[in-house]
Design a protein around this motif. Structure first.
Motif, mmCIF file in Angstrom:
data_model
loop_
_atom_site.group_PDB
_atom_site.id
_atom_site.type_symbol
_atom_site.label_atom_id
_atom_site.label_comp_id
_atom_site.label_asym_id
_atom_site.label_seq_id
_atom_site.Cartn_x
_atom_site.Cartn_y
_atom_site.Cartn_z
ATOM 1 N N MET A 173 0.829 -1.202 0.000
ATOM 2 C CA MET A 173 0.000 0.000 0.000
ATOM 3 C C MET A 173 0.866 1.256 0.000
ATOM 4 O O MET A 173 0.365 2.360 -0.206
ATOM 5 C CB MET A 173 -0.920 -0.010 1.224
ATOM 6 N N GLY A 174 2.177 1.115 0.242
ATOM 7 C CA GLY A 174 3.084 2.253 0.228
ATOM 8 C C GLY A 174 3.662 2.590 1.580
ATOM 9 O O GLY A 174 4.524 3.482 1.673
ATOM 10 N N SER A 370 -0.892 5.531 -5.047
ATOM 11 C CA SER A 370 -0.826 5.081 -3.658
ATOM 12 C C SER A 370 -0.591 6.299 -2.775
ATOM 13 O O SER A 370 -0.003 7.292 -3.210
ATOM 14 C CB SER A 370 0.289 4.049 -3.454
ATOM 15 N N ALA A 410 -6.250 5.958 0.832
ATOM 16 C CA ALA A 410 -5.104 5.067 0.632
ATOM 17 C C ALA A 410 -5.555 3.630 0.445
ATOM 18 O O ALA A 410 -5.029 2.905 -0.423
ATOM 19 C CB ALA A 410 -4.156 5.179 1.829
ATOM 20 N N PHE A 414 -5.150 1.337 -2.925
ATOM 21 C CA PHE A 414 -4.498 0.028 -2.826
ATOM 22 C C PHE A 414 -5.376 -1.057 -3.438
ATOM 23 O O PHE A 414 -4.890 -1.931 -4.174
ATOM 24 C CB PHE A 414 -4.210 -0.265 -1.359
#
Length: 434
Positions: A173-174, A370, A410, A414
């Motif tokens: 997801m970063g 993301s 977010a 994702f």
């Protein structure tokens, strides 16, 4: 007069023999170099006190000099014989030799080789081989450390498979790996995957701080700073327009200290004309202080700064301009593009942290795939998030930052881009299957 020959390895040695056997009054007739060293021919009038050592067997009989030695006639000296004006006695010659500095003997071949600064080829080759061995050992160590880390990670995943799965999900997801491990450590051990994921998202939202609409709610003097291309001028126009809608255009003033970018003032003046507020330009800290004093009764004063790279030295000069203007309490907000790499944002934040930051503004949310990178930056540095922009429309495309909204965006990105294969990936997979 009697004549004798003496042999020595050098002049000093030969003269020492003459002095020892004939005394200091002997007369040096001649000297020359021979194969073994130096040959000296000395003459004396009377027998020496000490008996001379037997002469070497290999000596040539030298005839008496052809100088007449009549009775009562003085014996000629060495100067008279060879026409030399130097000392003609052994004593004087020894004194002269002792006064002259002794010349160092030439170095032998072995000594010359030993003091040579150049290393032998064998030594250089051995050193190169040692360096190769060191590099190879270093590479092996790196591989072993990587393998050990992988084994430790695998062991953790086997012991707590749900935690390993959640960490991998957050990273995709970063979220940075370190932050992901920290957050997952709070997740309950025995629960469903869906419940654990929702728990982590709520935990991230609770830890994310916001400024609670500080600029539009409290007003004051606010300077937006950040690298070039992050949308500072457009964000200022959005904030000024929304504040003017609530409190009136006469309560807003815009100041630009950007004297580097072409048409920077004209762009801000165009926004000011549309909004109906005053726009001024300051080229120095003194001019900025004068303008802030002039706008002291305004509800909101927004300062537009020049966009510099974190490596640009002119950035320091601009920061000094803001800090030297001590008339008003300037609140500094850092404007960052949310679609930038995490490392890039880290360097940008480190550069602008030379002055106190009240918060940050994330722009270009509409261009992101993301948001985990921006969230990680705010959480790891405890930097409050003030506003979010997701377009170019003034004043619509700006939102007050809300932690739950940011985390939900977010998670949505994702789910849309990280979990669902893209069209390119589908084409590649189809080609591989064929």
């Amino acid at each position: 007069m009697k004549i004798r020959r003496f042999y020595g390895k050098d002049m000093r040695d030969a003269l020492a023999q003459v002095k020892e056997e004939l005394g200091g009054d002997a007369v040096i007739m001649s000297n020359k170099k021979v194969a073994d060293g130096i040959e000296i021919v000395a003459a004396y009038d009377r027998e020496p006190v000490r008996k001379a050592a037997p002469p070497k067997p290999d000596t040539n009989v030298m005839s008496k000099p052809k100088v007449a030695a009549t009775q009562g006639q003085k014996t000629p000296s060495l100067s008279e014989i060879i026409g030399d004006s130097g000392p003609d006695s052994l004593k004087a010659l020894l004194e002269k030799q002792s006064q002259q500095p002794q010349q160092p003997a030439p170095a032998s071949v072995a000594e010359t080789v030993s003091v040579s600064p150049k290393e032998p080829p064998a030594v250089r080759q051995d050193e190169a081989e040692l360096n190769d061995i060191r590099q190879e050992l270093k590479s092996l160590r790196n591989v072993l450390e990587f393998q050990v880390a992988g084994l430790i990670k695998q062991e953790r995943q086997q012991a707590r498979p749900l935690h390993g799965y959640l960490i991998d999900k957050l990273v995709r997801m970063g979220i940075t790996p370190s932050l992901a491990e920290q957050v997952v450590s709070y997740a309950p051990a025995q629960c469903e995957e869906r419940d654990a994921w929702v728990f982590l998202l709520k935990l991230l939202a609770n830890r994310l701080h916001t400024t609670q609409n500080d600029i539009l709610g409290k007003g004051g003097v606010v300077a937006l700073m950040g690298p070039t291309g992050t949308g500072k001028t457009t964000t200022i126009a959005k904030l000024a327009a929304q504040y003017a809608q609530r409190h009136g255009a006469n309560q807003v003033a815009l100041i630009t200290i950007d004297s580097y970018r072409i048409a920077a003032y004209e762009q801000l003046a165009t926004y000011g004309k549309i909004i109906g507020c005053t726009v001024k330009k300051a080229a120095s800290a003194e001019e900025l202080s004068d303008l802030l004093h002039q706008f002291r009764n305004k509800g909101l004063v927004l300062i537009d700064t020049a966009g510099f790279s974190q490596r640009d030295t002119r950035l320091i000069k601009q920061l000094d301009t803001l800090t030297q203007s001590s008339y008003a309490n300037i609140k500094h907000y850092l404007v960052l593009a949310a679609n930038a790499q995490h490392r890039v944002m880290e360097h940008q934040l480190a550069t602008y942290q030379q002055i106190s930051l009240q918060g940050c503004i994330f722009t270009k949310l509409d261009e992101c795939y993301s948001l985990g990178e921006a969230i990680s930056l705010a959480l790891e540095h405890r930097l409050p998030v003030g506003y979010l922009t997701d377009g170019q429309k003034v004043p619509e495309d700006i939102k007050v930052a809300d932690a739950k909204y940011i985390i939900s965006c977010a998670a949505r990105l994702f789910k849309q881009y990280a979990l669902t294969p893209t069209r390119t990936q589908q084409v590649v997979n189809s080609a591989v299957s064929l």
